[in-house]
Design a protein around this motif. Structure first.
Motif, PDB file in Angstrom:
ATOM      1  N   ALA A 178       0.832  -1.205   0.000  1.00  0.00           N
ATOM      2  CA  ALA A 178       0.000   0.000   0.000  1.00  0.00           C
ATOM      3  C   ALA A 178       0.869   1.259   0.000  1.00  0.00           C
ATOM      4  O   ALA A 178       0.531   2.255  -0.658  1.00  0.00           O
ATOM      5  N   LEU A 179       2.002   1.222   0.705  1.00  0.00           N
ATOM      6  CA  LEU A 179       2.887   2.391   0.722  1.00  0.00           C
ATOM      7  C   LEU A 179       3.535   2.608  -0.643  1.00  0.00           C
ATOM      8  O   LEU A 179       3.680   3.749  -1.099  1.00  0.00           O
ATOM      9  N   VAL A 180       3.930   1.519  -1.299  1.00  0.00           N
ATOM     10  CA  VAL A 180       4.481   1.643  -2.648  1.00  0.00           C
ATOM     11  C   VAL A 180       3.422   2.211  -3.601  1.00  0.00           C
ATOM     12  O   VAL A 180       3.703   3.065  -4.434  1.00  0.00           O
ATOM     13  N   ALA A 181       2.185   1.730  -3.437  1.00  0.00           N
ATOM     14  CA  ALA A 181       1.089   2.261  -4.254  1.00  0.00           C
ATOM     15  C   ALA A 181       0.912   3.752  -4.010  1.00  0.00           C
ATOM     16  O   ALA A 181       0.679   4.533  -4.936  1.00  0.00           O
ATOM     17  N   SER A 182       1.036   4.174  -2.753  1.00  0.00           N
ATOM     18  CA  SER A 182       0.863   5.596  -2.445  1.00  0.00           C
ATOM     19  C   SER A 182       1.984   6.430  -3.056  1.00  0.00           C
ATOM     20  O   SER A 182       1.769   7.582  -3.436  1.00  0.00           O
ATOM     21  N   LEU A 183       3.184   5.856  -3.164  1.00  0.00           N
ATOM     22  CA  LEU A 183       4.269   6.578  -3.830  1.00  0.00           C
ATOM     23  C   LEU A 183       3.957   6.756  -5.315  1.00  0.00           C
ATOM     24  O   LEU A 183       4.199   7.827  -5.887  1.00  0.00           O
ATOM     25  N   LEU A 184       3.420   5.727  -5.935  1.00  0.00           N
ATOM     26  CA  LEU A 184       3.101   5.813  -7.355  1.00  0.00           C
ATOM     27  C   LEU A 184       2.001   6.832  -7.604  1.00  0.00           C
ATOM     28  O   LEU A 184       2.125   7.704  -8.473  1.00  0.00           O
ATOM     29  N   GLU A 460       5.719  -4.327  -9.043  1.00  0.00           N
ATOM     30  CA  GLU A 460       5.069  -5.074 -10.132  1.00  0.00           C
ATOM     31  C   GLU A 460       3.604  -5.323  -9.817  1.00  0.00           C
ATOM     32  O   GLU A 460       2.726  -5.207 -10.685  1.00  0.00           O
ATOM     33  N   ASP A 461       3.299  -5.666  -8.545  1.00  0.00           N
ATOM     34  CA  ASP A 461       1.912  -5.915  -8.136  1.00  0.00           C
ATOM     35  C   ASP A 461       1.043  -4.673  -8.344  1.00  0.00           C
ATOM     36  O   ASP A 461      -0.091  -4.758  -8.828  1.00  0.00           O
ATOM     37  N   VAL A 462       1.571  -3.514  -7.962  1.00  0.00           N
ATOM     38  CA  VAL A 462       0.802  -2.266  -8.056  1.00  0.00           C
ATOM     39  C   VAL A 462       0.545  -1.902  -9.519  1.00  0.00           C
ATOM     40  O   VAL A 462      -0.567  -1.506  -9.895  1.00  0.00           O
ATOM     41  N   LEU A 463       1.558  -2.046 -10.362  1.00  0.00           N
ATOM     42  CA  LEU A 463       1.390  -1.729 -11.778  1.00  0.00           C
ATOM     43  C   LEU A 463       0.417  -2.695 -12.448  1.00  0.00           C
ATOM     44  O   LEU A 463      -0.399  -2.298 -13.292  1.00  0.00           O
ATOM     45  N   THR A 464       0.487  -3.970 -12.063  1.00  0.00           N
ATOM     46  CA  THR A 464      -0.430  -4.967 -12.623  1.00  0.00           C
ATOM     47  C   THR A 464      -1.866  -4.663 -12.228  1.00  0.00           C
ATOM     48  O   THR A 464      -2.793  -4.824 -13.033  1.00  0.00           O
ATOM     49  N   GLU A 465      -2.073  -4.214 -10.987  1.00  0.00           N
ATOM     50  CA  GLU A 465      -3.426  -3.887 -10.530  1.00  0.00           C
ATOM     51  C   GLU A 465      -4.026  -2.759 -11.367  1.00  0.00           C
ATOM     52  O   GLU A 465      -5.204  -2.806 -11.740  1.00  0.00           O
TER      53      GLU A 465
END
Length: 640
Positions: A178-184, A460-465
């Motif tokens: 979730a933190l990586v997603a928030s950075l993106l 990779e998970d965040v980009l795939t989502e």
């Protein structure tokens, strides 16, 4: 509008529910209540904090209990009068005039079948004493939040994540994906939660807890399906749909005001609201002259004044020159998750000023850009398709030339250069990747360079989502594919989230007439070539508004409901940025790489690239992470 909380078969549920409810006191300063009942070998406890909007008397108090049903509810039903009339004709006798009682009786008569009939914003928990079942529900578009936490056969829920964190003694584990997603994104997608154990009930869905420990989930409304069905229908009279939604959103027993930026969306709503509430108040913001000049921000105030004069609106102007060093940690606390949009500060300050003047309810133009293709990214992605037909050598030469241009000097920023650099960063990419890159903070390589190596899989998970969400449709219309993705991700994940938290921090309810089920249906019945015409975004909405507003307002350049970030970062926040880069918790824990952050700071300071938004989000993430990991007994990296 209120704060709701509760527990189901949770150890020490009564005390935990009281703690949950107390943490939500800012959401409902007008009253508090709790209800309890045995469930098998445990109990259910429902808590409530009330912000009284409709039926200010005691008959609107919650939790509301009647003939074996108990309800704790946050929201507003804009079709409550029609539902009340239908139920009364069927023999239901009402004690008061609240929409809470309408919801309770609609549930008694129709159960989950009542949910598609509800028009409004809501999150609620309803308990049936006869069956021992608790059902949690969230509105169709995710306007109102509902967080929940399951442990064994027990469950706790609340309107805000911070309440669950407080009630569990701060022992929730940070979710690094979730933190990586928030950075993106600079926000956490609605499909994820910043703490691992917690989750958000998805929009348009319900969850049922049974006494035997079984949990059942269902979906009663799906935006993807609605968009597909609307595509095949006749486009309705959009002006009539928006006016009817605005009229319904004025339903209140207390004064209502509007946000008025001077842009199309808020001006249109304000003009429509003034038809039904002559003399309505509106609130607008301005910035310190030196900050606005540095940021090259348009003068929105003159447009807001023009609308106010034309429609007899009582305009209140607020100059924002906040102490950002003080506001940053406070806003991070109220926002619940790391959200890096400084517009949250604007919302909070406007709502605070309105509340001091006795206003509890505000109308916002939120949602029109997502549904009607009003952001620059929508037009930019269409232009990118044409740009890709330019010969490759010409594109390469243009890219090299723009790359050498500065985005700012010590005295001013250059918006056109920033936009050009942004456009060229995605203009050559495939459709989904280009759309993602047009509004996110980093490309894949930049994000991988910023985070710890062991988080590469989460990138990779965040980009795939994102790719999966974007491609989950069979729309043959590029513009509407972008709008659908925004309505599923950007709207609930960022704009509705910060609007709810920022306004409720000021004990104020914000309503969003564009984010209405009927407006949404109308929006997706409009083909993309009527949303973007030439270089005009939101063209169909502008056509509707032109019968009400002067053309100067309708067709003015798009403004930004943002803040002078470059000015703040270069002055007020510069020492804090240095501290976080060199000795912040994110760097010391190994989550973020110091060299990557230092490079961003250096390039921003040199005017080579504009990283002000990136660095602002790093500051919000730093404060959130400090609070999330302090005194919790977690080792922030070892729990990854």
């Amino acid at each position: 509008m209120c704060g709701i909380a509760g527990t189901y078969r949770w150890p020490d549920g009564k005390a935990v529910t009281d703690r949950l409810t107390e943490t939500l006191a800012h959401r409902g300063p007008d009253g508090a209540g709790r209800y309890g009942h045995p469930v098998g070998d445990g109990e259910v406890q429902l808590g409530h904090r009330r912000l009284a909007i409709i039926d200010l008397s005691g008959t609107g108090a919650q939790p509301m209990v009647s003939d074996g049903l108990a309800l704790t509810y946050n929201g507003e039903l804009y079709n409550a009068p029609e539902l009340r009339a239908e139920l009364a004709a069927a023999g239901v006798r009402f004690r008061g005039t609240s929409d809470t009682e309408v919801l309770l009786e609609a549930w008694r008569r129709w159960g989950t079948d009542c949910l598609p009939r509800l028009r409004g914003m809501f999150a609620f928990g309803i308990f049936d004493e006869r069956t021992g079942e608790l059902v949690l529900v969230r509105d169709q578009l995710g306007i109102k939040p509902l967080f929940l936490l399951r442990r064994g056969t027990g469950l706790a829920f609340a309107s805000e994540l911070k309440a669950l964190a407080a009630a569990t003694g701060g022992k929730l584990e940070v979710d690094h994906t979730a933190l990586v997603a928030s950075l993106l994104y600079y926000w956490v997608p609605d499909s994820r939660c910043a703490f691992r154990e917690a989750e958000k009930l998805p929009p348009g869905s319900w969850l049922r807890c049974r006494p035997d420990g079984r949990v059942e989930r269902g979906r009663y409304w799906n935006l993807r399906d609605v968009a597909h069905e609307a595509r095949d229908g006749e486009p309705p009279d959009l002006a009539a749909v928006v006016e009817e939604s605005t009229r319904r959103h004025l339903l209140s027993d207390v004064p209502v005001a509007t946000f008025l930026s001077g842009g199309l969306d808020s001006s249109y709503l304000t003009a429509l609201a003034a038809r039904h509430r002559p003399g309505i108040s509106a609130y607008t913001i301005g910035f310190r002259a030196e900050d606005a000049k540095f940021e090259a921000m348009p003068d929105d105030l003159r447009y807001a004044r023009q609308v106010a004069r034309r429609f007899g609106v009582d305009l209140h102007e607020i100059e924002i020159a906040p102490n950002v060093l003080d506001l940053l940690p406070r806003m991070t606390y109220h926002l619940d998750e790391p959200i890096g949009d400084p517009a949250a500060i604007n919302t909070y300050l406007i709502c605070s000023a309105a509340r001091e003047a006795g206003i509890k309810v505000m109308l916002s133009g939120m949602g029109a850009d997502e549904l009607f293709a009003g952001y620059r990214k929508h037009l930019a992605n269409l232009l990118a398709l044409r740009y890709q037909r330019v010969p490759r050598p010409v594109r390469r030469g243009l890219s090299r030339a723009v790359d050498r241009l500065p985005v700012a000097t010590s005295r001013r920023g250059y918006r056109s250069v920033r936009f050009a650099k942004r456009f060229l960063s995605f203009a050559d990419l495939p459709e989904e990747t280009a759309f993602r890159r047009s509004y996110t903070m980093y490309d894949q390589e930049e994000l991988l360079a910023l985070v710890a190596p062991d988080l590469a899989g989460t990138v990779e998970d965040v980009l795939t989502e994102h790719a999966d969400t974007y491609q989950d449709n069979d729309l043959d219309d590029f513009v509407n594919r972008m709008c659908l993705t925004d309505a599923r991700m950007f709207l609930p994940g960022l704009n509705l989230a910060y609007t709810d938290r920022s306004s409720m921090a000021a004990s104020t309810e914000v309503r969003v007439p564009y984010v209405d089920v009927e407006v949404v249906r109308a929006a997706f019945a409009v083909p993309g070539d009527r949303k973007i015409v030439g270089r005009q975004g939101k063209a169909v909405l502008k056509e509707a508004a032109a019968s009400v507003l002067p053309r100067e307002i309708v067709y003015r350049p798009k403004g930004l409901f943002s803040a002078p970030l470059r000015a703040w970062m270069s002055r007020d926040l510069a020492p804090l940025v240095r501290e976080v880069v060199h000795d912040g918790e994110l760097v010391r824990s190994g989550l973020l790489r110091r060299d990557a952050l230092a490079r961003m700071v250096a390039e921003d300071a040199a005017g080579q690239r504009d990283f002000s938004k990136h660095l602002w989000h790093v500051l919000t993430l730093e404060y959130w992470y400090r609070d999330a990991t302090s005194g919790s007994g977690q080792s922030s990296r070892s729990s990854a």
